[in-house]
Design a protein around this motif. Sequence first.
Motif, PDB file in Angstrom:
ATOM      1  N   ALA A  45     -77.387   9.642-103.980  1.00  0.00           N
ATOM      2  CA  ALA A  45     -77.234   8.185-104.095  1.00  0.00           C
ATOM      3  C   ALA A  45     -76.279   7.835-105.232  1.00  0.00           C
ATOM      4  CB  ALA A  45     -78.593   7.530-104.317  1.00  0.00           C
ATOM      5  N   GLU A  46     -75.577   6.706-105.061  1.00  0.00           N
ATOM      6  CA  GLU A  46     -74.624   6.231-106.066  1.00  0.00           C
ATOM      7  C   GLU A  46     -74.837   4.735-106.285  1.00  0.00           C
ATOM      8  OE1 GLU A  46     -70.882   7.159-104.256  1.00  0.00           O
ATOM      9  OE2 GLU A  46     -71.041   9.295-104.718  1.00  0.00           O
ATOM     10  N   LEU A  47     -75.009   4.340-107.548  1.00  0.00           N
ATOM     11  CA  LEU A  47     -75.247   2.938-107.904  1.00  0.00           C
ATOM     12  C   LEU A  47     -74.119   2.465-108.809  1.00  0.00           C
ATOM     13  CD1 LEU A  47     -79.035   3.232-108.834  1.00  0.00           C
ATOM     14  CD2 LEU A  47     -78.008   2.853-106.588  1.00  0.00           C
ATOM     15  N   GLY A  48     -73.375   1.476-108.365  1.00  0.00           N
ATOM     16  CA  GLY A  48     -72.221   0.989-109.106  1.00  0.00           C
ATOM     17  C   GLY A  48     -72.571   0.043-110.244  1.00  0.00           C
ATOM     18  N   GLU A  49     -71.530  -0.442-110.882  1.00  0.00           N
ATOM     19  CA  GLU A  49     -71.651  -1.338-112.031  1.00  0.00           C
ATOM     20  C   GLU A  49     -72.346  -2.644-111.640  1.00  0.00           C
ATOM     21  OE1 GLU A  49     -68.552  -3.470-115.181  1.00  0.00           O
ATOM     22  OE2 GLU A  49     -67.804  -2.103-113.648  1.00  0.00           O
ATOM     23  N   ASN A  50     -73.264  -3.085-112.491  1.00  0.00           N
ATOM     24  CA  ASN A  50     -73.990  -4.351-112.313  1.00  0.00           C
ATOM     25  C   ASN A  50     -74.760  -4.452-111.003  1.00  0.00           C
ATOM     26  OD1 ASN A  50     -73.149  -5.428-114.823  1.00  0.00           O
ATOM     27  ND2 ASN A  50     -71.170  -5.912-113.908  1.00  0.00           N
TER      28      ASN A  50
ATOM     29  N   THR B 235     -74.460   4.586-101.066  1.00  0.00           N
ATOM     30  CA  THR B 235     -73.526   4.183-102.109  1.00  0.00           C
ATOM     31  C   THR B 235     -73.571   2.664-102.169  1.00  0.00           C
ATOM     32  OG1 THR B 235     -72.062   6.076-101.798  1.00  0.00           O
ATOM     33  CG2 THR B 235     -71.100   4.116-102.830  1.00  0.00           C
ATOM     34  N   ILE B 236     -73.915   2.136-103.345  1.00  0.00           N
ATOM     35  CA  ILE B 236     -74.012   0.694-103.520  1.00  0.00           C
ATOM     36  C   ILE B 236     -72.904   0.258-104.466  1.00  0.00           C
ATOM     37  CG2 ILE B 236     -75.479  -1.223-104.268  1.00  0.00           C
ATOM     38  CD1 ILE B 236     -77.895   0.538-103.576  1.00  0.00           C
ATOM     39  N   GLY B 237     -71.995  -0.570-103.956  1.00  0.00           N
ATOM     40  CA  GLY B 237     -70.838  -1.015-104.720  1.00  0.00           C
ATOM     41  C   GLY B 237     -71.202  -1.970-105.839  1.00  0.00           C
ATOM     42  N   LYS B 238     -70.288  -2.126-106.777  1.00  0.00           N
ATOM     43  CA  LYS B 238     -70.549  -2.958-107.958  1.00  0.00           C
ATOM     44  C   LYS B 238     -70.881  -4.402-107.587  1.00  0.00           C
ATOM     45  CE  LYS B 238     -66.517  -4.786-109.977  1.00  0.00           C
ATOM     46  NZ  LYS B 238     -65.524  -4.733-111.013  1.00  0.00           N
ATOM     47  N   ASP B 239     -71.668  -5.010-108.463  1.00  0.00           N
ATOM     48  CA  ASP B 239     -72.065  -6.421-108.336  1.00  0.00           C
ATOM     49  C   ASP B 239     -72.863  -6.725-107.067  1.00  0.00           C
ATOM     50  OD1 ASP B 239     -70.834  -7.154-110.770  1.00  0.00           O
ATOM     51  OD2 ASP B 239     -68.893  -7.226-109.764  1.00  0.00           O
ATOM     52  N   THR B 240     -73.519  -5.724-106.517  1.00  0.00           N
ATOM     53  CA  THR B 240     -74.324  -5.908-105.313  1.00  0.00           C
ATOM     54  C   THR B 240     -75.765  -6.220-105.688  1.00  0.00           C
ATOM     55  OG1 THR B 240     -72.924  -4.527-103.928  1.00  0.00           O
ATOM     56  CG2 THR B 240     -75.215  -4.717-103.260  1.00  0.00           C
ATOM     57  N   LEU B 241     -76.387  -7.106-104.922  1.00  0.00           N
ATOM     58  CA  LEU B 241     -77.789  -7.471-105.107  1.00  0.00           C
ATOM     59  C   LEU B 241     -78.599  -6.960-103.924  1.00  0.00           C
ATOM     60  CD1 LEU B 241     -77.247 -11.219-106.071  1.00  0.00           C
ATOM     61  CD2 LEU B 241     -77.605  -9.303-107.631  1.00  0.00           C
TER      62      LEU B 241
ATOM     63  N   THR C 188     -73.026   2.949 -96.871  1.00  0.00           N
ATOM     64  CA  THR C 188     -72.248   2.327 -97.939  1.00  0.00           C
ATOM     65  C   THR C 188     -72.444   0.817 -97.914  1.00  0.00           C
ATOM     66  OG1 THR C 188     -70.604   4.092 -97.842  1.00  0.00           O
ATOM     67  CG2 THR C 188     -69.933   2.029 -98.894  1.00  0.00           C
ATOM     68  N   ILE C 189     -72.814   0.280 -99.069  1.00  0.00           N
ATOM     69  CA  ILE C 189     -72.951  -1.166 -99.238  1.00  0.00           C
ATOM     70  C   ILE C 189     -71.762  -1.589-100.106  1.00  0.00           C
ATOM     71  CG2 ILE C 189     -74.421  -3.066 -99.998  1.00  0.00           C
ATOM     72  CD1 ILE C 189     -75.754  -1.267 -97.879  1.00  0.00           C
TER      73      ILE C 189
END
Length: 193
Positions: A84-89, A102-108, A142-143
């Motif tokens: 798993a990968e968790l991006g910034e914020n 994979t969750i891209g930055k600034d995702t809720l 991927t989100i």
Amino acid sequence: MRDRLKAVARGIALLLVLPELVIYWLKCPILGKDRALEGSSQTLSLIPGLIGVYLRRAFLMRVLDFCHPTAVIEFGTLFSQVGAELGENVYIGPRCHLGLVTIGKDTLIGPAVHIPSGARTHGTDDPNIPIREQGHERRRVTIGEGAWIGSAAVVMADVGAGTVVGAGAVVTNPLPDYVIAVGVPAKVIRSRK
């Protein structure tokens, strides 16, 4: 001053989570990384409040493929795949279950969202073989950056950047960027642009 306090808090969290990291590393050769992660993830998911957020992040930054130091992982959230990968914020709400994602930055990610490792985590093709014994296929979901996944959604396919997935929706096919999708299965109802 605030940044300095956060840095101190991160350092203290790392010291406090060291025993769980040692237990994880000891379990890895016996159980494998993913199984070892499941147990540690369950233990750390039970710590409430801001202390829990700091402890979970300190642990996950050292065992997941990537976890940004600004990611927030709330109470009761479980991980099953070290890939798993968790991006910034990134914000992950309470009681979520996450697989190979994979969750891209600034995702809720809202509460009680499930993101398994694709739609075929269990084989069902042969009715003469128990499902648990059939093959499976893990696929990275991927989100995209800036997406919002509503409460209790199940996401088994990619979600585009800036896309909103409604509460309770079930994503079975990839969703493009900047749309709003709702329902079971999730259907695009309009563009956000």
